[in-house]
Each structure stands twice: as structure tokens, then as C-alpha cells.
Design an enzyme around this catalytic site. Structure first.
Site, PDB file in Angstrom:
ATOM      1  N   ARG A  55       0.767  -1.286  -0.013  1.00 46.58           N
ATOM      2  CA  ARG A  55       0.058  -0.206  -0.074  1.00 46.58           C
ATOM      3  C   ARG A  55       0.793   1.285  -0.234  1.00 46.58           C
ATOM      4  O   ARG A  55       0.675   2.293  -0.649  1.00 46.58           O
ATOM      5  CB  ARG A  55      -0.903   0.159   1.265  1.00 46.58           C
ATOM      6  CG  ARG A  55      -2.258  -0.309   1.089  1.00 46.58           C
ATOM      7  CD  ARG A  55      -2.766  -1.043   2.269  1.00 46.58           C
ATOM      8  NE  ARG A  55      -1.857  -2.179   2.559  1.00 46.58           N
ATOM      9  CZ  ARG A  55      -1.912  -3.320   2.211  1.00 46.58           C
ATOM     10  NH1 ARG A  55      -3.097  -3.696   1.162  1.00 46.58           N
ATOM     11  NH2 ARG A  55      -1.076  -4.378   2.492  1.00 46.58           N
ATOM     12  N   THR A  56       1.672   1.530   0.905  1.00 48.95           N
ATOM     13  CA  THR A  56       2.493   2.693   0.997  1.00 48.95           C
ATOM     14  C   THR A  56       3.182   2.819  -0.139  1.00 48.95           C
ATOM     15  O   THR A  56       2.964   4.102  -0.829  1.00 48.95           O
ATOM     16  CB  THR A  56       3.462   2.581   2.171  1.00 48.95           C
ATOM     17  OG1 THR A  56       2.709   1.997   3.320  1.00 48.95           O
ATOM     18  CG2 THR A  56       4.206   4.001   2.560  1.00 48.95           C
ATOM     19  N   LYS A  84      26.054  -3.057  -2.255  1.00 46.32           N
ATOM     20  CA  LYS A  84      27.396  -2.870  -2.228  1.00 46.32           C
ATOM     21  C   LYS A  84      28.075  -2.272  -1.010  1.00 46.32           C
ATOM     22  O   LYS A  84      29.047  -2.136  -0.873  1.00 46.32           O
ATOM     23  CB  LYS A  84      27.755  -1.928  -3.621  1.00 46.32           C
ATOM     24  CG  LYS A  84      27.486  -2.640  -4.788  1.00 46.32           C
ATOM     25  CD  LYS A  84      27.895  -1.718  -6.222  1.00 46.32           C
ATOM     26  CE  LYS A  84      27.143  -2.166  -7.449  1.00 46.32           C
ATOM     27  NZ  LYS A  84      27.207  -1.275  -8.334  1.00 46.32           N
ATOM     28  N   ARG A 105      11.146   4.053   3.316  1.00 45.21           N
ATOM     29  CA  ARG A 105      10.882   2.929   4.267  1.00 45.21           C
ATOM     30  C   ARG A 105      12.066   2.243   4.691  1.00 45.21           C
ATOM     31  O   ARG A 105      12.899   1.948   3.794  1.00 45.21           O
ATOM     32  CB  ARG A 105       9.726   2.085   3.625  1.00 45.21           C
ATOM     33  CG  ARG A 105       9.451   0.819   4.719  1.00 45.21           C
ATOM     34  CD  ARG A 105       8.287   0.062   4.376  1.00 45.21           C
ATOM     35  NE  ARG A 105       7.384   0.811   4.675  1.00 45.21           N
ATOM     36  CZ  ARG A 105       6.006   0.215   4.607  1.00 45.21           C
ATOM     37  NH1 ARG A 105       5.849  -1.030   4.147  1.00 45.21           N
ATOM     38  NH2 ARG A 105       4.697   0.890   4.831  1.00 45.21           N
ATOM     39  N   HIS A 133       4.998   5.669  11.480  1.00 44.36           N
ATOM     40  CA  HIS A 133       4.495   5.675  10.042  1.00 44.36           C
ATOM     41  C   HIS A 133       3.391   6.793   9.838  1.00 44.36           C
ATOM     42  O   HIS A 133       2.253   6.624   9.737  1.00 44.36           O
ATOM     43  CB  HIS A 133       3.493   4.421  10.035  1.00 44.36           C
ATOM     44  CG  HIS A 133       3.541   3.820   8.537  1.00 44.36           C
ATOM     45  ND1 HIS A 133       3.756   4.678   7.539  1.00 44.36           N
ATOM     46  CD2 HIS A 133       3.044   2.709   8.083  1.00 44.36           C
ATOM     47  CE1 HIS A 133       3.227   3.765   6.577  1.00 44.36           C
ATOM     48  NE2 HIS A 133       2.830   2.828   6.679  1.00 44.36           N
TER      49      HIS A 133
END
Ligand code: NCD
Length: 308
Positions: A55-56, A84, A105, A133
Site C-alpha cells: 500500500r504505502t 554494495k 521505508r 508511520h
């Protein structure tokens, strides 16, 4: 104060007035999306997702595309130079030359905050570990505002994994700022809301908080029931998760005597905490909530880019 150029790291980075501005524009965007289809033309949103998301990530991307902007980013940090060994600060310094606004995120608490120290473009916290959030909170508040008409005098129950669930941490912090809110925190003893958050909302906003393990005991008293999944990925061992995973399962039977206008919310994804039989109940608003998330994010992007 203008929101142009600001970061959104913590839900309380914005005043209630600023939140209101975001909801007002989101509302207009919902009613007449075509009026805004060129608003972000020529602008680029980067989505840097070091943790899974449906969703986000997609709602941010849908939001930017609906505003006429473009998107780039990764959904799996292993496909980027992070693999890396690149640091967050280096990735951000580069990405802010490639984009106008960044959503990040990360599994580590504080990572988006760190990124914001190195970024010349707005950074939006798309969820940092078990911490916060804020854009889910925008979505949740926009949903409550739309469906209840205002955010005032509500009894809110937050149920499930209140320890690791970042959505409820952000939500209680923000809801507590509105008039006349009280909270029921429903969780197993091991998954209670962290003390620092409870203390913060009690001391800052003087709200009433009642903690219980028993959902059925309080379900008939509340205006909003916010269900959450047990956050498996944040447990230190699988055994503890298995013991707690069936703590709460909402069924159509259990909501029989709940208020007729109670809202059943969930940030999604659900695992088993809401039985599919509840989906047809008119009080179940979680899919509507997911859709409102696009408008809330469209408005947020427009405000941070200063094109509102
Ligand atoms: C939430 C999250 O990522 O914290 N999902 C979401 O963004 N809608 C909730 C969860 O994963 O349980």
C-alpha cells in the site's frame, strides 16, 4: 507556515492546522481528481523501500502519477547499490539530485530522520522499523474525518500488536491532540504499547488510556476499532510469535452488539486478525481506508512540493 520543502518524519511534525490543510485539499482531490492531473508535471517522486510494502509504495506512486508526475525507486534494496555497502547518507545525496521528493521505508528506526539531515528535497518517512508511520496516520485521520464528519469526542480502540506496530504509535500520538479523545489499548501483556508513547500522550495531552487484554469486553463501547496484525518480522524468535499470532480474531459474531456506526479500520495487510466474514459488514472500512490513502498522499506531495 507553508509546508513547502518540509520533511515528514514524525506525525507531529505538522500542526493540526497543517493537517487540516492536507485533508481539505485531499478532499477536493477525491471529488475532482481531473482538476489536479497536471499539478506535478515535470516533478519526480523517488520511493526508496528497504522493507516490503504494497500500500504505502503503490499508493505514493499512484498519487504521484495521478498528479501528472513521474516516479522512480526500488522496492528491494538488494537491487540497488545498498547491496554494495552504500550508506543512507550517500544514497540520499545522490537521489536528491535525481528527484524532487523522496519517500523512504527502512527497517531501522530513525533512518528517514538521518536521511533528512542529508537531503535538500523533502523526505517522507514511509515507516521506520517498529517506530513511526506518519503517512498511514494521515490516511487514518483522513478516513475518520471523511466518514465521521470530524475528529472529535471519539472512543478509539487500538487492538493487536501495539508494541511493534508503528501505525498505532503514530496514530495515538496524533489523535491524542484532538478534542475529547479516549483510548482503549487492547493487546496481550507482551505486546503492550511502549511506555514512552503512553507517557508522552498522557503527559502532553492528558488523555484517558485504558489497557486491557480483552477485546470483547470493550468492543461495545467504542467508535473506532483499529485492528493490527502481529508483526512477525519484528519478533526475536518465531516461538513467541506463534504463541501470540492468534491473540485476536475479529468475527462477524463478535461485532454483533458493537455500535451501529463503529468504524472497523486496519492499515493492512491483514493476516488472520479480521475474519473475511467481517468484510461485508458496513462498519468495515479498511479497503476504503486504503483508497483514501492515495488522496491523502496526493495532497501531502502537493503541499511539500509547494504546488498546492
Ligand atoms: C503497515 C506497516 O507497514 O507498518 N502497513 C501499511 O503501511 N499499510 C502495517 C503492517 O505492516 O502491519
Amino acid at each position: 507556515m507553508s509546508l513547502k520543502g518540509r520533511h515528514l518524519i514524525d506525525p507531529n511534525d505538522f500542526t493540526l492546522e497543517e493537517l487540516n490543510q492536507i485533508f481539505e485539499l485531499a478532499h477536493k482531490m477525491e471529488k475532482n481528481p481531473q482538476d489536479y492531473s497536471d499539478l506535478c508535471k515535470g516533478k519526480i517522486l523517488a520511493t526508496l523501500f528497504y522493507e516490503p510494502s504494497t500500500r504505502t509504495k503503490f499508493s505514493f506512486e499512484a498519487a504521484m502519477l495521478r498528479l501528472g508526475g513521474s516516479i522512480l525507486g526500488f522496492a528491494d534494496a538488494n537491487t540497488s547499490s545498498v547491496k554494495k555497502g552504500e550508506s543512507i547518507s550517500d544514497t540520499i545525496r545522490v537521489m536528491d539530485g535525481y528527484s524532487d521528493i523522496v519517500v523512504m521505508r527502512h527497517p531501522r528506526e530513525g533512518a528517514p530522520k538521518l536521511a533528512s539531515n542529508f537531503s535538500s528535497v523533502p523526505i517522507i518517512n514511509g515507516g521506520d522499523g517498529g517506530h513511526q508511520h506518519p503517512t498511514q496516520t494521515l490516511t487514518d485521520l483522513f478516513t475518520i474525518n471523511n466518514l465521521k464528519g470530524e475528529i472529535k469526542n471519539l472512543r478509539i480502540a487500538l487492538c493487536g500488536d501495539l508494541k511493534y506496530g508503528r501505525t498505532v504509535h503514530s496514530l495515538i500520538k496524533t489523535l491524542a491532540r484532538y478534542e475529547g479523545m479516549s483510548f482503549y489499548l487492547i493487546s496481550p501483556g507482551q505486546l503492550q504499547m511502549p511506555v514512552y508513547i503512553k507517557d508522552y500522550v498522557k503527559n502532553q495531552y492528558n488523555v484517558e488510556i485504558i489497557e486491557t487484554e480483552d477485546l470483547e469486553d470493550v468492543i461495545n463501547k467504542v467508535d473506532v476499532l483499529y485492528m493490527t496484525r502481529i508483526q512477525r518480522e519484528r519478533f526475536f524468535n518465531e516461538e513467541d510469535y506463534l504463541k501470540l499470532k492468534n491473540s485476536y480474531i475479529l468475527t462477524s459474531d463478535k461485532i454483533k452488539n458493537a455500535k451501529e456506526n463503529m468504524m472497523i479500520m486496519h492499515p493492512l495487510p491483514r493476516v488472520n486478525e479480521i475474519d473475511y466474514s467481517v468484510d461485508d459488514d458496513k462498519r468495515a472500512v479498511y479497503f476504503k481506508q486504503a483508497k483514501y490513502g492515495v488522496y491523502a498522499r496526493m495532497s501531502l506531495i502537493a503541499h511539500l512540493l509547494g504546488v498546492n
